[in-house]
Design a protein around this motif. Sequence first.
Motif, mmCIF file in Angstrom:
data_model
loop_
_atom_site.group_PDB
_atom_site.id
_atom_site.type_symbol
_atom_site.label_atom_id
_atom_site.label_comp_id
_atom_site.label_asym_id
_atom_site.label_seq_id
_atom_site.Cartn_x
_atom_site.Cartn_y
_atom_site.Cartn_z
ATOM 1 N N THR A 62 37.030 37.739 21.458
ATOM 2 C CA THR A 62 37.486 36.496 22.085
ATOM 3 C C THR A 62 36.950 36.287 23.497
ATOM 4 O O THR A 62 36.971 35.177 23.998
ATOM 5 C CB THR A 62 39.026 36.459 22.141
ATOM 6 O OG1 THR A 62 39.491 37.599 22.868
ATOM 7 C CG2 THR A 62 39.620 36.456 20.740
ATOM 8 N N GLY A 63 36.473 37.336 24.148
ATOM 9 C CA GLY A 63 35.951 37.189 25.502
ATOM 10 C C GLY A 63 35.845 38.529 26.190
ATOM 11 O O GLY A 63 36.079 39.570 25.575
ATOM 12 N N PHE A 64 35.489 38.494 27.477
ATOM 13 C CA PHE A 64 35.468 39.725 28.255
ATOM 14 C C PHE A 64 35.724 39.434 29.720
ATOM 15 O O PHE A 64 35.580 38.305 30.183
ATOM 16 C CB PHE A 64 34.174 40.527 28.055
ATOM 17 C CG PHE A 64 32.898 39.857 28.498
ATOM 18 C CD1 PHE A 64 32.571 39.741 29.846
ATOM 19 C CD2 PHE A 64 31.992 39.389 27.556
ATOM 20 C CE1 PHE A 64 31.378 39.157 30.253
ATOM 21 C CE2 PHE A 64 30.798 38.804 27.948
ATOM 22 C CZ PHE A 64 30.489 38.685 29.303
ATOM 23 N N GLU A 65 36.137 40.477 30.418
ATOM 24 C CA GLU A 65 36.395 40.410 31.854
ATOM 25 C C GLU A 65 35.653 41.560 32.511
ATOM 26 O O GLU A 65 35.540 42.629 31.924
ATOM 27 C CB GLU A 65 37.895 40.565 32.130
ATOM 28 C CG GLU A 65 38.767 39.573 31.407
ATOM 29 C CD GLU A 65 40.196 40.071 31.226
ATOM 30 O OE1 GLU A 65 40.563 41.090 31.846
ATOM 31 O OE2 GLU A 65 40.916 39.447 30.439
ATOM 32 N N TYR A 66 35.150 41.333 33.719
ATOM 33 C CA TYR A 66 34.519 42.411 34.481
ATOM 34 C C TYR A 66 35.257 42.500 35.814
ATOM 35 O O TYR A 66 35.738 41.504 36.349
ATOM 36 C CB TYR A 66 33.019 42.172 34.676
ATOM 37 C CG TYR A 66 32.670 40.783 35.143
ATOM 38 C CD1 TYR A 66 32.580 40.476 36.494
ATOM 39 C CD2 TYR A 66 32.441 39.760 34.218
ATOM 40 C CE1 TYR A 66 32.279 39.194 36.921
ATOM 41 C CE2 TYR A 66 32.145 38.482 34.636
ATOM 42 C CZ TYR A 66 32.058 38.202 35.992
ATOM 43 O OH TYR A 66 31.772 36.928 36.409
ATOM 44 N N SER A 67 35.363 43.726 36.331
ATOM 45 C CA SER A 67 36.093 43.919 37.586
ATOM 46 C C SER A 67 35.406 44.967 38.443
ATOM 47 O O SER A 67 34.781 45.894 37.925
ATOM 48 C CB SER A 67 37.543 44.323 37.300
ATOM 49 O OG SER A 67 37.585 45.506 36.528
ATOM 50 N N ASN A 68 35.542 44.776 39.768
ATOM 51 C CA ASN A 68 34.984 45.708 40.753
ATOM 52 C C ASN A 68 33.510 46.009 40.527
ATOM 53 O O ASN A 68 33.061 47.139 40.696
ATOM 54 C CB ASN A 68 35.798 47.003 40.789
ATOM 55 C CG ASN A 68 37.238 46.733 41.153
ATOM 56 O OD1 ASN A 68 37.509 45.990 42.094
ATOM 57 N ND2 ASN A 68 38.157 47.308 40.401
ATOM 58 N N LEU A 69 32.768 44.983 40.121
ATOM 59 C CA LEU A 69 31.349 45.137 39.838
ATOM 60 C C LEU A 69 30.556 45.170 41.148
ATOM 61 O O LEU A 69 30.667 44.271 41.974
ATOM 62 C CB LEU A 69 30.899 43.951 38.987
ATOM 63 C CG LEU A 69 29.699 44.076 38.078
ATOM 64 C CD1 LEU A 69 29.868 45.206 37.083
ATOM 65 C CD2 LEU A 69 29.474 42.765 37.346
ATOM 66 N N ARG A 70 29.781 46.234 41.338
ATOM 67 C CA ARG A 70 28.880 46.367 42.494
ATOM 68 C C ARG A 70 27.468 46.510 41.955
ATOM 69 O O ARG A 70 27.200 47.409 41.164
ATOM 70 C CB ARG A 70 29.249 47.580 43.345
ATOM 71 C CG ARG A 70 30.595 47.450 44.027
ATOM 72 C CD ARG A 70 30.914 48.712 44.848
ATOM 73 N NE ARG A 70 32.279 48.676 45.326
ATOM 74 C CZ ARG A 70 32.663 48.116 46.465
ATOM 75 N NH1 ARG A 70 31.774 47.533 47.242
ATOM 76 N NH2 ARG A 70 33.931 48.134 46.830
#
Length: 195
Positions: A62-70
């Motif tokens: 259904t989707g995706f999330e990304y977090s704290n991406l450097r």
Amino acid sequence: MKMNLPSLVAFVALTLGGSLDANAGFVDVNLAGWKALGAFDASDDSENTRLVIDLGQSATITGFEYSNLRLTTSGDSWFSEFVISVNNTGNTQWLDWRPSTTEAGGSLGPISGSFGGTTGQGGPYGAGGPFTLIDGRILVTTYLSYFIDPVGVTVQSGNLRVNFIPEPATYAMVAFGLVCLAGLAGVRRSQQSNS
């Protein structure tokens, strides 16, 4: 507190119904160290980091999330070239998203967002939409949308959460179990009334 069998069946149905929420399924992927060094290539994507994950037949992505991406770039690459991609293994359906629309290189982050996010949270590249898995597996990869650069983008840190709806068989098994419990309750009641 004593519960009779029909009450227990109702209680189990409500409890399982709540825990089998459509958005309850997810898998987390640590993106630290992932590289995007070339274009997406279904037959030979050896330049880019990729991972195949088994989620179960007929699961719907259904989707995706990304977090704290450097991110860091090398050479002439820009952050806007970096794409996160979640595909079926036949590469016929996908969710592709650029976490950044910044047309510059260097170091960036931390940034967070999601597939289909709002302005300022990246932008579509090949976009796509929700899809159902046939073989139960997804391919997660990163690649460059503008791929003539002899360099690329490296993920220094970050997490990707892929959201999915569990396969319908899970719901069917729960429903079958509840029907069996209800049937047992009926048999027991029938035996008690005949005694």
